[in-house]
Write an enzyme that holds these catalytic residues in place. Structure first.
Site, PDB file in Angstrom:
ATOM      1  N   GLY A 188      12.934  -6.618  -2.291  1.00 18.42           N
ATOM      2  CA  GLY A 188      12.896  -5.308  -2.187  1.00 18.42           C
ATOM      3  C   GLY A 188      13.480  -4.589  -3.564  1.00 18.42           C
ATOM      4  N   GLY A 198      11.001 -11.138  -3.209  1.00 21.88           N
ATOM      5  CA  GLY A 198      10.925 -10.471  -1.879  1.00 21.88           C
ATOM      6  C   GLY A 198      12.253  -9.645  -1.731  1.00 21.88           C
ATOM      7  CG  ASP A 250       8.720   0.013  -6.731  1.00 21.99           C
ATOM      8  OD1 ASP A 250       9.754   0.890  -6.342  1.00 21.99           O
ATOM      9  OD2 ASP A 250       8.074  -0.752  -5.939  1.00 21.99           O
ATOM     10  CE1 TYR A 259       5.275   1.477   0.400  1.00 21.90           C
ATOM     11  CE2 TYR A 259       3.334   1.636  -0.324  1.00 21.90           C
ATOM     12  CZ  TYR A 259       4.307   1.864  -0.447  1.00 21.90           C
ATOM     13  OH  TYR A 259       4.537   2.975  -1.471  1.00 21.90           O
ATOM     14  CB  SER A 310      10.748  -3.119  -7.780  1.00 28.16           C
ATOM     15  OG  SER A 310      10.635  -2.254  -6.872  1.00 28.16           O
ATOM     16  CD  GLU A 366      13.583   3.707  -0.428  1.00 23.48           C
ATOM     17  OE1 GLU A 366      12.814   3.564  -1.169  1.00 23.48           O
ATOM     18  OE2 GLU A 366      14.960   3.288  -0.289  1.00 23.48           O
ATOM     19  CG  HIS A 367       8.365   4.729   2.734  1.00 25.37           C
ATOM     20  ND1 HIS A 367       7.126   3.998   2.773  1.00 25.37           N
ATOM     21  CD2 HIS A 367       9.381   4.028   2.950  1.00 25.37           C
ATOM     22  CE1 HIS A 367       7.638   2.688   2.951  1.00 25.37           C
ATOM     23  NE2 HIS A 367       8.642   2.622   3.253  1.00 25.37           N
ATOM     24  CB  THR A 368       9.807  10.726  -0.733  1.00 26.16           C
ATOM     25  OG1 THR A 368      10.563   9.955  -1.736  1.00 26.16           O
ATOM     26  CG2 THR A 368      10.460  11.347   0.460  1.00 26.16           C
ATOM     27  CG  ASP A 369       6.793   6.245  -4.033  1.00 22.05           C
ATOM     28  OD1 ASP A 369       6.568   6.062  -2.841  1.00 22.05           O
ATOM     29  OD2 ASP A 369       6.872   5.310  -4.981  1.00 22.05           O
TER      30      ASP A 369
HETATM   31  C1  GLA Z   1       7.993   0.056  -2.239  1.00 23.52           C
HETATM   32  C2  GLA Z   1       6.758   0.949  -3.177  1.00 23.52           C
HETATM   33  C3  GLA Z   1       7.573   2.136  -3.809  1.00 23.52           C
HETATM   34  C4  GLA Z   1       7.848   3.087  -2.640  1.00 23.52           C
HETATM   35  C5  GLA Z   1       9.058   2.235  -1.716  1.00 23.52           C
HETATM   36  C6  GLA Z   1       9.329   3.098  -0.700  1.00 23.52           C
HETATM   37  O1  GLA Z   1       8.993  -0.321  -3.245  1.00 23.52           O
HETATM   38  O2  GLA Z   1       6.754   0.059  -4.169  1.00 23.52           O
HETATM   39  O3  GLA Z   1       6.246   2.919  -4.024  1.00 23.52           O
HETATM   40  O4  GLA Z   1       6.938   3.667  -1.896  1.00 23.52           O
HETATM   41  O5  GLA Z   1       8.583   0.870  -1.270  1.00 23.52           O
HETATM   42  O6  GLA Z   1      10.187   3.974  -1.018  1.00 23.52           O
END
Ligand code: GLA
Length: 387
Positions: A125, A123, A173, A223, A127, A34-37
């Site tokens: 999460g 909303g 996503d 974010y 996507s 998570e948040h690694t992309d």
């Molecule tokens: C959101 C962003 C993704 C990713 C996640 C966290 O979904 O759109 O690109 O960074 O948060 O992993």
């Protein structure tokens, strides 16, 4: 009636004939990373069986007409080649895609009619925005014959978020929406933008989503703040050690060496990313080995990191994750996605499913007065045409 039929029916009643093409574009889960992309690490997403459906057809003239069924909203403009995006409007998710395609030098030889809607909760999460962007870029590419490949479509969708929606998201996503395969988890390397698939043989286990039904306002702003904080860390690391373009290139020893030069918040953000980079490798190994106990443990550590070090959780998600672990048969629970609301992802024994649903619902309702929606994550095929 199935959603795609409903979309086609409204297409016909609005535009007086059948569409040229029907598309299904799924939402996604992310098992770990998570948040690694946007830090060029690895992620482990997969599309799920909740999707946005489109009916799309060429027009004789140059107009563009878009009907957003779920929003009960309609957009129209005279010339598809002369579009402008509007501030904070749903139409940007589609207009942005068209503008990004134009930036690549393509023109639209006709206008287009679009009807869309779906069952990805907003909303949550999961996507839904990326599904809209991935689906429309896929559909336009098909009917106008631009010959763009899936990676180019994913980049168009991501650029749409950056340039017209205002979220500097990573590529996970849209990549997941476009590249997923049924019953497979993608292991995506966000640096090389290549992936492999891990068979989703969960044996006696299942992934369950619990929707907190909250989305805190700061989600998008925070974010972008997290992205900048990581970048700040990268700058100091690069000055000190060279050849560090993203946190992908950094290691723990290097971070410890610059600790005194950065503020504690920047340190925590970078430390979380380095931990998560390592966890995602362990998690993909655990999944390959069918070591679900281990996978659950790693998910719990990720939640802890997201909550305490990266600070993107919220009281509702923390509550759901910690309550889940009190329930028999739950191996792991964590917030999923960008944070500040949306769903928790729970790895549980199949036999515990009914009990889990009942207990987590009653605990959450008791604490926050909200009955959470609960979904089973069925791993599904990425964006495709439907008959
Ligand atoms: C959101 C962003 C993704 C990713 C996640 C966290 O979904 O759109 O690109 O960074 O948060 O992993």
């Amino acid at each position: 009636m199935d959603i795609s039929k409903k979309i086609e029916e409204s297409y016909v009643s609005l535009f007086g004939k059948n569409s040229d093409i029907k598309i299904k574009a799924p939402g996604r889960i992310n098992i770990l990373g998570e948040h690694t992309d946007y830090n060029n690490g690895f992620v482990m997403p997969s599309a799920i069986d909740k999707a946005i459906y489109f009916s799309i057809g060429k027009r004789e003239d140059s107009k563009i007409c878009i009907s957003a069924l779920d929003l009960e909203n309609y957009y129209e403009a005279e010339d598809i080649n002369q579009l402008e995006s509007k501030t904070k409007d749903w139409s940007n998710h589609l207009i942005g895609v068209i503008l990004e395609i134009k930036k690549l030098g393509f023109t639209f030889d006709n206008g287009v009619n679009i009807c869309f809607g779906g069952d990805i909760p907003n909303g949550a999460g999961l996507s839904s925005s990326a599904a809209v962007e991935a689906g429309i870029s896929f559909g336009l590419n098909e009917i106008f014959g631009f010959n763009l490949d899936l990676l180019q479509l994913a980049k168009i969708a991501q650029a749409t978020e950056h340039n017209y929606v205002g979220v500097k998201c990573g590529i996970m996503d849209m990549y997941a929406s476009l590249f997923s395969r049924k019953n497979q988890v993608i292991r995506l390397d966000c640096e090389s933008l290549t992936h492999d698939y891990i068979p989703a043989d969960f044996e006696k286990h299942t992934f369950i989503l619990v929707n907190s039904a909250v989305k805190h306002n700061l989600a998008d702003t925070e974010y972008n703040v997290r992205r900048n904080q990581c970048q700040k860390g990268v700058e100091v690391l690069n000055k000190e050690f060279g050849k560090i373009n993203t946190l992908r290139d950094a290691n723990f020893e290097q971070l410890e060496q610059i600790k005194a030069e950065i503020d504690p918040i920047t340190y925590n953000r970078c430390k979380y990313i380095l931990d998560e980079k390592e966890r995602v490798m362990l998690a993909s190994e655990a999944l390959k080995q069918h070591d679900f106990e281990k996978l659950g443990e790693i998910m719990n550590q990720t939640h802890e990191g997201l909550s305490k070090m990266y600070e993107v959780s919220c009281k509702e998600l923390d509550f759901l994750a910690s309550e889940a672990l009190k329930i028999e048969g739950v191996l792991g629970s964590r917030m999923m996605g960008g944070g500040f609301g949306g769903c928790t992802l729970n790895l549980i024994k199949k036999e515990a499913e009914a009990d889990f649903k009942e207990k987590i619902t009653s605990a959450y309702q008791h604490k926050f007065g909200i009955i959470p929606e609960i979904y089973t994550a069925n791993l599904s095929e990425g964006v495709h045409k439907i008959a």
